[in-house]
Design a protein around this motif. Structure first.
Motif, PDB file in Angstrom:
ATOM      1  N   ALA A   1      12.319  -2.303  -7.611  1.00 18.12           N
ATOM      2  CA  ALA A   1      11.039  -2.894  -8.019  1.00 18.12           C
ATOM      3  C   ALA A   1      10.048  -1.842  -8.481  1.00 18.12           C
ATOM      4  O   ALA A   1       8.893  -2.162  -8.775  1.00 18.12           O
ATOM      5  CB  ALA A   1      10.448  -3.697  -6.866  1.00 18.12           C
ATOM      6  N   GLY A   2      10.489  -0.578  -8.541  1.00 15.00           N
ATOM      7  CA  GLY A   2       9.625   0.481  -9.062  1.00 15.00           C
ATOM      8  C   GLY A   2       8.707   1.126  -8.053  1.00 15.00           C
ATOM      9  O   GLY A   2       7.609   1.584  -8.409  1.00 15.00           O
TER      10      GLY A   2
ATOM     11  N   VAL B   1      15.175  -0.828   1.016  1.00 16.72           N
ATOM     12  CA  VAL B   1      14.306   0.205   0.450  1.00 16.72           C
ATOM     13  C   VAL B   1      14.944   0.882  -0.755  1.00 16.72           C
ATOM     14  O   VAL B   1      14.405   0.840  -1.859  1.00 16.72           O
ATOM     15  CB  VAL B   1      13.932   1.249   1.520  1.00 16.72           C
ATOM     16  CG1 VAL B   1      13.134   2.392   0.884  1.00 16.72           C
ATOM     17  CG2 VAL B   1      13.110   0.595   2.636  1.00 16.72           C
ATOM     18  N   SER B   2      16.093   1.531  -0.567  1.00 19.56           N
ATOM     19  CA  SER B   2      16.644   2.368  -1.636  1.00 19.56           C
ATOM     20  C   SER B   2      17.949   1.849  -2.221  1.00 19.56           C
ATOM     21  O   SER B   2      18.638   2.576  -2.934  1.00 19.56           O
ATOM     22  CB  SER B   2      16.862   3.795  -1.112  1.00 19.56           C
ATOM     23  OG  SER B   2      17.842   3.811  -0.083  1.00 19.56           O
TER      24      SER B   2
ATOM     25  N   LYS C   1       0.822  -1.207   0.000  1.00 18.65           N
ATOM     26  CA  LYS C   1       0.000   0.000   0.000  1.00 18.65           C
ATOM     27  C   LYS C   1       0.856   1.257   0.000  1.00 18.65           C
ATOM     28  O   LYS C   1       0.605   2.201  -0.754  1.00 18.65           O
ATOM     29  CB  LYS C   1      -0.920  -0.007   1.220  1.00 18.65           C
ATOM     30  CG  LYS C   1      -1.868   1.182   1.283  1.00 18.65           C
ATOM     31  CD  LYS C   1      -2.818   1.053   2.462  1.00 18.65           C
ATOM     32  CE  LYS C   1      -3.782   2.241   2.518  1.00 18.65           C
ATOM     33  NZ  LYS C   1      -4.713   2.124   3.687  1.00 18.65           N
ATOM     34  N   ALA C   2       1.897   1.288   0.843  1.00 14.63           N
ATOM     35  CA  ALA C   2       2.698   2.505   0.998  1.00 14.63           C
ATOM     36  C   ALA C   2       3.672   2.722  -0.155  1.00 14.63           C
ATOM     37  O   ALA C   2       3.958   3.865  -0.521  1.00 14.63           O
ATOM     38  CB  ALA C   2       3.454   2.457   2.323  1.00 14.63           C
ATOM     39  N   ALA C   3       4.208   1.633  -0.700  1.00 15.05           N
ATOM     40  CA  ALA C   3       5.218   1.754  -1.755  1.00 15.05           C
ATOM     41  C   ALA C   3       4.650   1.543  -3.158  1.00 15.05           C
ATOM     42  O   ALA C   3       5.318   1.832  -4.143  1.00 15.05           O
ATOM     43  CB  ALA C   3       6.355   0.757  -1.519  1.00 15.05           C
ATOM     44  N   GLY C   4       3.430   1.011  -3.232  1.00 20.35           N
ATOM     45  CA  GLY C   4       2.844   0.756  -4.538  1.00 20.35           C
ATOM     46  C   GLY C   4       3.542  -0.342  -5.302  1.00 20.35           C
ATOM     47  O   GLY C   4       3.603  -0.319  -6.530  1.00 20.35           O
ATOM     48  N   VAL C   5       4.082  -1.319  -4.570  1.00 19.33           N
ATOM     49  CA  VAL C   5       4.811  -2.438  -5.183  1.00 19.33           C
ATOM     50  C   VAL C   5       4.094  -3.740  -4.850  1.00 19.33           C
ATOM     51  O   VAL C   5       3.671  -3.951  -3.722  1.00 19.33           O
ATOM     52  CB  VAL C   5       6.260  -2.497  -4.655  1.00 19.33           C
ATOM     53  CG1 VAL C   5       6.957  -3.778  -5.093  1.00 19.33           C
ATOM     54  CG2 VAL C   5       7.050  -1.291  -5.132  1.00 19.33           C
ATOM     55  N   ASP C   6       3.970  -4.604  -5.861  1.00 19.02           N
ATOM     56  CA  ASP C   6       3.359  -5.916  -5.617  1.00 19.02           C
ATOM     57  C   ASP C   6       4.320  -6.754  -4.780  1.00 19.02           C
ATOM     58  O   ASP C   6       5.452  -7.007  -5.179  1.00 19.02           O
ATOM     59  CB  ASP C   6       3.061  -6.612  -6.947  1.00 19.02           C
ATOM     60  CG  ASP C   6       2.310  -7.917  -6.759  1.00 19.02           C
ATOM     61  OD1 ASP C   6       1.531  -8.025  -5.802  1.00 19.02           O
ATOM     62  OD2 ASP C   6       2.505  -8.838  -7.577  1.00 19.02           O
TER      63      ASP C   6
ATOM     64  N   VAL D   1       9.804  -9.312  -4.196  1.00 13.17           N
ATOM     65  CA  VAL D   1       9.318  -8.380  -5.213  1.00 13.17           C
ATOM     66  C   VAL D   1       9.783  -8.913  -6.564  1.00 13.17           C
ATOM     67  O   VAL D   1      10.590  -9.840  -6.643  1.00 13.17           O
ATOM     68  CB  VAL D   1       9.864  -6.950  -4.996  1.00 13.17           C
ATOM     69  CG1 VAL D   1       9.303  -6.346  -3.723  1.00 13.17           C
ATOM     70  CG2 VAL D   1      11.393  -6.938  -4.985  1.00 13.17           C
ATOM     71  N   THR D   2       9.287  -8.313  -7.615  1.00 10.04           N
ATOM     72  CA  THR D   2       9.688  -8.708  -8.961  1.00 10.04           C
ATOM     73  C   THR D   2      10.492  -7.591  -9.594  1.00 10.04           C
ATOM     74  O   THR D   2      10.055  -6.429  -9.632  1.00 10.04           O
ATOM     75  CB  THR D   2       8.461  -9.033  -9.831  1.00 10.04           C
ATOM     76  OG1 THR D   2       7.721 -10.108  -9.222  1.00 10.04           O
ATOM     77  CG2 THR D   2       8.884  -9.451 -11.237  1.00 10.04           C
ATOM     78  N   VAL D   3      11.688  -7.928 -10.083  1.00  9.31           N
ATOM     79  CA  VAL D   3      12.564  -6.981 -10.757  1.00  9.31           C
ATOM     80  C   VAL D   3      12.943  -7.574 -12.110  1.00  9.31           C
ATOM     81  O   VAL D   3      13.490  -8.679 -12.165  1.00  9.31           O
ATOM     82  CB  VAL D   3      13.835  -6.694  -9.926  1.00  9.31           C
ATOM     83  CG1 VAL D   3      14.779  -5.770 -10.695  1.00  9.31           C
ATOM     84  CG2 VAL D   3      13.472  -6.083  -8.577  1.00  9.31           C
ATOM     85  N   ALA D   4      12.616  -6.868 -13.177  1.00  8.76           N
ATOM     86  CA  ALA D   4      12.912  -7.334 -14.538  1.00  8.76           C
ATOM     87  C   ALA D   4      12.382  -8.746 -14.766  1.00  8.76           C
ATOM     88  O   ALA D   4      13.064  -9.595 -15.355  1.00  8.76           O
ATOM     89  CB  ALA D   4      14.409  -7.270 -14.808  1.00  8.76           C
TER      90      ALA D   4
END
Length: 288
Positions: A185-186, A167-168, A122-127, A138-141
């Motif tokens: 992860a965007g 996080v960063s 919810k906070a990061a907007g990442v699945d 998370v999914t990256v590429a």
């Protein structure tokens, strides 16, 4: 005059500002809430170790956050390290004993996984997805990677639950090839205060639901929520068990005790309560 060494300047990386402790306390500490104290230290070996060492004197809802961990711990004695202020590194102390039987406390790391995944999504907007028992994916590429983990340990009359999230981190800062960060992860936000508030509020919600149901994971909705977010289910996996044993099969369910149920090639339903899970690709080829 010689200018100060930039490496010693806490503002040398403006993309990674320090946490605003007064703001976090205002947003999270409420008279009727779970969180009773919140402290941030610049650096420590392990927030889990720090809280466990003081557990006998702690009140439930104690939160300890580190800007940097030098000896962070994961499952199976693995280490967890990251640059200062590049992630969330924190532990909380919970005492579910009032009403929750001890045999149900094993759900706490899975509960923390659900809370972290839902709060961060919810906070990061990442699945976000969960790898049993307590990895955050998370999914990256197009590739599934680990961005966080959870470690729960008994201490005094309660449990210390530690959560670490990248996080960063940039690609060249990752500790392992299969690691990731929310930024990679965007994520729409990498503001650590926003993310921390999201995770702690989600953790409070799920903990209260679970405790109100006397630790019954089915009644509280926790078992269904974990299964819905678990990337391990429906996959062919290898469980590396204590004693150098292993078991291969399809992960088909999470039972009422939080165990992973494998359907083996011999047609047996085998529960796994502890072990390291490897996601297999194809027959036995690649793995994640």
């Amino acid at each position: 005059m010689t200018p100060p060494d930039a490496s010693q300047n806490r503002w040398s990386d403006l993309d990674r500002p320090p946490l605003n402790v007064p703001a976090l306390r205002r947003g999270l500490l409420r008279p009727d809430g779970l969180w009773t104290s919140l402290d941030v230290v610049d650096t420590t070996g392990s927030t889990n170790s720090d809280l466990a060492g003081r557990a006998a004197e702690l009140t439930e809802g104690t939160v300890l956050i580190a800007e940097e961990q030098t000896a962070g711990r994961g499952r199976l004695d693995r280490t967890w390290s990251a640059p200062a202020r590049s992630g969330l590194f924190f532990s909380v102390y919970l005492t579910p004993g009032d009403g929750v039987p001890v045999h149900r406390w094993g759900w706490l790391p899975l509960l923390a996984g659900v809370a972290a995944a839902t709060g961060l999504a919810k906070a990061a907007g990442v699945d976000m997805a969960l790898k049993w028992p307590n990895d955050l994916l998370v999914t990256v590429a197009g590739e599934e990677r680990k961005t966080g983990g959870i470690l729960a340990e008994r201490a005094a009359n309660g449990v210390v639950v530690g959560i670490g999230v990248n996080v960063s981190l940039h690609a060249d800062e990752l500790p392992a090839p299969n690691a990731a960060s929310l930024a990679l992860a965007g994520a729409v936000s990498t503001d650590r205060e926003t993310l921390l508030r999201g995770v702690l509020r989600s953790l409070e919600h799920w903990y209260e639901e679970w405790r109100s149901a006397d630790g019954d994971a089915a009644e509280s909705g926790l078992q269904a929520a974990y299964a819905a977010g678990c990337a391990t289910l429906g996959r062919r996996v290898r469980a590396q068990l204590p004693g150098d044993l292993s078991l291969t099969g399809e992960a088909v369910a999470i039972d009422g005790d939080g165990r992973l149920i494998l359907s083996t090639d011999e047609g047996l339903q085998e529960p796994v309560s502890a072990g390291d899970i490897v996601h297999l690709r194809g027959a036995e080829g690649g793995l994640t």
